[in-house]
Design a protein around this motif. Structure first.
Motif: not given
Length: 251
Positions: A158-159, A168-170, A245-249
């Motif tokens: 996530a980022f 983007r901050i992991p 918030v980015q959670q690709p999965e």
């Protein structure tokens, strides 16, 4: 068992000397954690699995006593859980994690513990999950202390993206501190942002955002929050900055 209890007392003896004012002592928290571990056993074939992710809720007064030392205390409590699991022959899927949080509904001197069994992807494992079968059948005992200390638990990918900067901050196992102070992981140079404004922590396999009693508040999707589990696409407003918030999965 008596030998382990004595060892536990010796390990946290130094903490007692450091936190003389606190009514609640670290060894009491450790014992509550161990009782929570013992009460949440999942038996699969020849193995007994126990939770590896724990959240300790304390009253505001108790939390304030431990807050300056919280990170190191969390690590020591995790090692105490590992020792207890080894002593009792329990199986862990990864090195245990402990998070200490403030809860206004907890009375001073009381301790509330929630726990979960989390797999390598950061998802919660239920008693009927297929993940437990192969681990038990393969006789995998994840209890070697030195190996576990070097094998950091994995976290969901996530980022958080700072919209105005396209930066983007992991997110990961370690907390992400957000604020105006230069020592934060994400520094927001804005007078409306408190020096220590908010923090994102991995809690029971999910990323949770905490407002650190900031002056102007933290907003998620337009609503002011004190604490919230984050989901893909959530928009966080801190001062004049918007974070996504980015959670690709899970997208």
């Amino acid at each position: 068992m008596d030998r382990f209890e004595r060892t536990l007392g010796q390990v946290f003896e130094g903490w007692t000397a450091r936190i003389l004012r606190a009514r609640l002592q670290p060894v009491q928290i450790a014992k509550r954690l161990i009782r929570a571990m013992e009460s949440q056993q999942t038996i699969s074939l020849a193995k007994t699995f126990v939770p590896n992710s724990y959240v300790v809720s304390l009253s505001p007064a108790d939390f304030s006593e431990f807050e300056p030392y919280r990170r190191s205390l969390e690590r020591d409590l995790a090692e105490a859980l590992l020792g207890a699991a080894r002593e009792r022959g329990f199986t862990l899927l990864s090195f245990p994690t402990v998070e200490i949080e403030r809860d206004d509904d907890v009375a001073r001197g009381d301790v509330r513990v929630s726990s979960a069994l989390i797999d390598a992807s950061g998802d919660e494992v239920t008693p009927d999950s297929p993940e437990l079968g192969p681990v038990a059948a393969g006789h995998t005992m994840v209890l070697d202390r030195e190996a576990l200390l070097h094998d950091r638990p994995r976290a969901p990918r996530a980022f958080i993206e700072v919209v105005s900067e396209r930066r983007r901050i992991p997110l990961g196992v370690d907390p992400v501190a957000i604020g105006r102070d230069g020592e934060n992981d994400l520094v927001l140079d804005d007078r409306r942002v408190s020096r220590r404004h908010a923090e994102i922590r991995l809690r029971l396999g999910r990323y949770t955002l905490y407002d650190l009693q900031s002056t102007n508040g933290t907003y998620v999707n337009g609503r002011r929050v004190a604490e919230i589990v984050l989901s893909d696409g959530d928009r966080v407003q801190i001062g004049g900055s918007e974070l996504v918030v980015q959670q690709p999965e899970t997208a």
